[in-house]
Design a protein around this motif. Sequence first.
Motif, PDB file in Angstrom:
ATOM      1  N   UNK B 100       0.834  -1.209   0.000  1.00 22.74           N
ATOM      2  CA  UNK B 100       0.000   0.000   0.000  1.00 22.74           C
ATOM      3  C   UNK B 100       0.869   1.259   0.000  1.00 22.74           C
ATOM      4  N   UNK B 101       1.863   1.297   0.875  1.00 19.28           N
ATOM      5  CA  UNK B 101       2.731   2.476   0.971  1.00 19.28           C
ATOM      6  C   UNK B 101       3.509   2.671  -0.336  1.00 19.28           C
ATOM      7  N   UNK B 102       4.046   1.573  -0.865  1.00 18.02           N
ATOM      8  CA  UNK B 102       4.862   1.693  -2.077  1.00 18.02           C
ATOM      9  C   UNK B 102       4.030   2.210  -3.254  1.00 18.02           C
ATOM     10  N   UNK B 103       2.845   1.631  -3.448  1.00 16.68           N
ATOM     11  CA  UNK B 103       2.060   2.091  -4.596  1.00 16.68           C
ATOM     12  C   UNK B 103       1.545   3.512  -4.382  1.00 16.68           C
ATOM     13  N   UNK B 104       1.144   3.839  -3.154  1.00 13.69           N
ATOM     14  CA  UNK B 104       0.648   5.195  -2.903  1.00 13.69           C
ATOM     15  C   UNK B 104       1.727   6.222  -3.231  1.00 13.69           C
ATOM     16  N   UNK B 105       2.960   5.918  -2.863  1.00 14.21           N
ATOM     17  CA  UNK B 105       4.049   6.858  -3.125  1.00 14.21           C
ATOM     18  C   UNK B 105       4.434   6.862  -4.602  1.00 14.21           C
ATOM     19  N   UNK B 106       4.508   5.677  -5.197  1.00 19.43           N
ATOM     20  CA  UNK B 106       4.959   5.588  -6.588  1.00 19.43           C
ATOM     21  C   UNK B 106       4.032   6.367  -7.514  1.00 19.43           C
ATOM     22  N   UNK B 107       2.750   6.366  -7.187  1.00 22.02           N
ATOM     23  CA  UNK B 107       1.784   7.047  -8.052  1.00 22.02           C
ATOM     24  C   UNK B 107       2.051   8.540  -8.133  1.00 22.02           C
ATOM     25  N   UNK B 108       2.785   9.091  -7.161  1.00 21.11           N
ATOM     26  CA  UNK B 108       3.145  10.518  -7.226  1.00 21.11           C
ATOM     27  C   UNK B 108       4.143  10.784  -8.341  1.00 21.11           C
ATOM     28  N   UNK B 109       4.773   9.741  -8.839  1.00 23.38           N
ATOM     29  CA  UNK B 109       5.831   9.913  -9.840  1.00 23.38           C
ATOM     30  C   UNK B 109       5.374   9.464 -11.219  1.00 23.38           C
ATOM     31  N   UNK B 110       4.085   9.543 -11.444  1.00 23.03           N
ATOM     32  CA  UNK B 110       3.557   9.209 -12.763  1.00 23.03           C
ATOM     33  C   UNK B 110       3.029   7.799 -12.798  1.00 23.03           C
ATOM     34  N   UNK B 111       2.645   7.344 -13.991  1.00 19.61           N
ATOM     35  CA  UNK B 111       2.174   5.971 -14.079  1.00 19.61           C
ATOM     36  C   UNK B 111       3.278   5.136 -14.727  1.00 19.61           C
ATOM     37  N   UNK B 112       3.480   3.969 -14.209  1.00 19.19           N
ATOM     38  CA  UNK B 112       4.579   3.126 -14.673  1.00 19.19           C
ATOM     39  C   UNK B 112       4.076   2.085 -15.661  1.00 19.19           C
ATOM     40  N   UNK B 113       4.867   1.852 -16.720  1.00 21.32           N
ATOM     41  CA  UNK B 113       4.494   0.858 -17.724  1.00 21.32           C
ATOM     42  C   UNK B 113       4.920  -0.539 -17.282  1.00 21.32           C
ATOM     43  N   UNK B 114       6.118  -0.585 -16.714  1.00 23.50           N
ATOM     44  CA  UNK B 114       6.678  -1.872 -16.308  1.00 23.50           C
ATOM     45  C   UNK B 114       7.179  -1.756 -14.873  1.00 23.50           C
ATOM     46  N   UNK B 115       6.904  -2.772 -14.078  1.00 20.92           N
ATOM     47  CA  UNK B 115       7.355  -2.791 -12.693  1.00 20.92           C
ATOM     48  C   UNK B 115       8.121  -4.093 -12.484  1.00 20.92           C
ATOM     49  N   UNK B 116       9.335  -3.976 -11.973  1.00 16.20           N
ATOM     50  CA  UNK B 116      10.175  -5.154 -11.765  1.00 16.20           C
ATOM     51  C   UNK B 116      10.367  -5.398 -10.270  1.00 16.20           C
ATOM     52  N   UNK B 117      10.206  -6.648  -9.855  1.00 22.66           N
ATOM     53  CA  UNK B 117      10.439  -7.026  -8.459  1.00 22.66           C
ATOM     54  C   UNK B 117      11.336  -8.250  -8.420  1.00 22.66           C
ATOM     55  N   UNK B 118      11.956  -8.458  -7.256  1.00 23.06           N
ATOM     56  CA  UNK B 118      12.665  -9.715  -7.031  1.00 23.06           C
ATOM     57  C   UNK B 118      11.651 -10.811  -6.757  1.00 23.06           C
ATOM     58  N   UNK B 119      12.081 -12.066  -6.823  1.00 22.51           N
ATOM     59  CA  UNK B 119      11.151 -13.171  -6.572  1.00 22.51           C
ATOM     60  C   UNK B 119      10.770 -13.263  -5.113  1.00 22.51           C
ATOM     61  N   UNK B 120      11.738 -13.041  -4.254  1.00 23.22           N
ATOM     62  CA  UNK B 120      11.447 -13.031  -2.817  1.00 23.22           C
ATOM     63  C   UNK B 120      12.596 -12.358  -2.107  1.00 23.22           C
ATOM     64  N   UNK B 121      12.339 -11.949  -0.864  1.00 20.19           N
ATOM     65  CA  UNK B 121      13.387 -11.299  -0.096  1.00 20.19           C
ATOM     66  C   UNK B 121      14.130 -12.344   0.721  1.00 20.19           C
ATOM     67  N   UNK B 122      15.293 -11.968   1.196  1.00 19.52           N
ATOM     68  CA  UNK B 122      16.102 -12.896   1.977  1.00 19.52           C
ATOM     69  C   UNK B 122      15.533 -13.047   3.389  1.00 19.52           C
ATOM     70  N   UNK B 123      14.888 -11.994   3.900  1.00 16.71           N
ATOM     71  CA  UNK B 123      14.435 -12.074   5.294  1.00 16.71           C
ATOM     72  C   UNK B 123      12.959 -12.476   5.447  1.00 16.71           C
TER      73      UNK B 123
END
Lengths: 330, 264
Positions: B100-123
Amino acid sequence: MNKNDYRDMWVFIEHDGETIQPVSLELCCEIRKIADAAGEKLVAVVVGTLPESETEKLMETGVDVILRVSGTGYGYFNVDAYANLFTVLCRKYLPTAVFVGGTINGRDFAPRFACRLPTGCTSDATELVWDPKTTDIEFIEPAVGGKMMAVITVPVMRPQVGTIRPGTFKYVPTGKRPCSVIEETVDFPEAEIRTRVLDFKADDFDESLNIADADVIVCVGNAVKVDSLPKYRELAALLGGKLGCTRPVFDRGVLPFKLVIGQSGVVVKPKLYLSFGVSGAVNHVTGMQDSGCIVAVNKDPDAAIFKYCDYGIVGDMDEVCEQMLRHLRR
Amino acid sequence: MLNILVCVKQVPDVNLVKIDPVTGSLIRKGVPAILNPLDANALEAAVQTKEQYGGTVTCITMGPDQAAEALRECLAAGADKAILLSDRAFANADTLATSYVITSAAKLFGSFDLIFCGKESLDGATGQMGSQLAERFDASQLSSMSLLLAVDEAGKTVTAERELEKGVETAEAKLPCLFTVEKTNYRPRIPNLKSWKASRTAEITTLNSLSIPGLDPAQIGDPGSPTKVPRTYPPVVGESGHMIDEGSTEKNVDTLFELIADVL
Ligand SMILES: Cc1cc2nc3c(=O)[nH]c(=O)nc-3n(C[C@H](O)[C@H](O)[C@H](O)COP(=O)(O)OP(=O)(O)OC[C@H]3O[C@@H](n4cnc5c(N)ncnc54)[C@H](O)[C@@H]3O)c2cc1C
Ligand SMILES: Cc1cc2nc3c(=O)[nH]c(=O)nc-3n(C[C@H](O)[C@H](O)[C@H](O)COP(=O)(O)OP(=O)(O)OC[C@H]3O[C@@H](n4cnc5c(N)ncnc54)[C@H](O)[C@@H]3O)c2cc1C
């Protein structure tokens, strides 16, 4: 949200029209116990149709209700239709929990509908306990590289959504019970599906990479030298078994992911499991602890693996392996 | 021009975390915080896509102030912009609150065409973030993406290969699309000295809960997290098995074969 409005535990039955994924049946067996503890029904959610023999197998796990869904949008697996389906069904039937096999598909749509509802979602629990005091399910899993066990709960929201890795629980059907069928139709407009499969190339079938059902497994750990690998392959072959490894061996690019045993890899239950240079992190141990006989070779007498083994030898792995080869060739 | 987002997490190097033998609690002191290894692969995929099609790569992380270091690592390896979301109020977030926090903030920087994430975190390692971010961005998702084949900006689609359990799938998805990236084809690049130096002083946009307009306090941090971790405990280990110690490797191995004879 009032928790008391929610009833019954669901298992999503993943299938390809011919066979049910083993993980779905494993989950039915495990959730049968949890549902009994909670005095709730075990509901199997089946999308599309199953051959009669598979439905029979499903009922043998003791499901109380089959929720059979038909409709448009489910012709091939896609996150859009399945996330929508479970949002609609959960809002209508208010289950206390929804369990989904931790396949790639399951791990794709389960967190997504949990987010849409919204509710809490957990993944990869290795143990489930129903707490009568809180009526919550405790999802227990190794954390911090296996140095701790963490208990995860969803104390306020419902349903409690969990994905569980294949092989985590045993397939031990406890027998048929009276089972009712609920028919549901939920259409998802095909035009709203945002992904399309263009092509699929099955991996070349390589029997040596299929270790889940092996009777004997020789597992090499991070300490393995690349040059020594042939020795361990030979040992596995002479014992009529297969080679497996821990995750760092894959991370180093030495062996393929399909040979990784553990929480994030394959769960194995061979009659004999021999480890060489494996430290015994819980993340690995959860993938092999149900083996019939566990033998560990490690140069460190304090290695955790010795706490899980039936027989242990403190020594250099290559030396012990070579001696075993000599013994077997005799 | 593609607007590309990469979500990264700074994690403790869990391999180096030790347990206090007396209290049984984690000793985090002195344990280095690193960029989540699989996020480096996600970044590499994003930067290669930008190099081929043109565009901007923005990295975003939610974490403590020190997480700026992970963002600098991304800037050195080809990212153009970096956003740090840091606030005490974000702490103890589960994946629902984090996404929720990440998308709410990201939307302030325009709309993104492609979003890349890692498969999982180490922790945390739930591997749930990709799906939940895709949900909140209202994006299509291609998980286990091993090779991005083509982006059709006019047709607003992307095609890519995915490594599934039993083979490789080629799939097409509508933009915007979120990927979780397999490391197979995206080995992280080693930054050159110049880009590394530039990353040290590059600007990092830092936002807190008050600088994200409309952020609902009930949906962030602990209050916004339906999953809780009520307790942790050390793994229960049994008694040691039977240790074979006959004085020589040869005798040990002979004894071992006697003991396992009935299993074989
Ligand atoms: C989220 C998450 C999921 C994970 N999932 C998995 C998983 O599914 N499977 C998995 O395996 N790991 C997994 N891990 C990693 C796991 O935590 C451990 O790091 C890993 O299992 C350790 O592998 P290892 O025992 O081979 O290596 P190490 O821990 O490096 O141990 C090497 C051992 O070899 C011994 N040794 C060294 N030299 C010799 C020699 N010459 N002769 C004999 N012994 C020697 C050492 O004493 C040591 O005990 C996961 C970690 C995380 C964070
Ligand atoms: C032991 C333990 C167990 C947990 N269990 C659960 C649980 O069952 N359910 C739950 O909802 N939460 C759980 N959490 C909390 C969860 O780890 C956090 O919400 C975390 O912020 C994100 O989840 P993850 O690390 O599992 O990410 P994953 O889903 O494993 O990460 C996938 C990708 O998402 C991106 N990403 C992840 N975190 C961030 C970030 N902070 N900023 C930017 N991008 C990011 C990265 O690209 C990353 O590679 C647990 C935490 C711990 C320590």
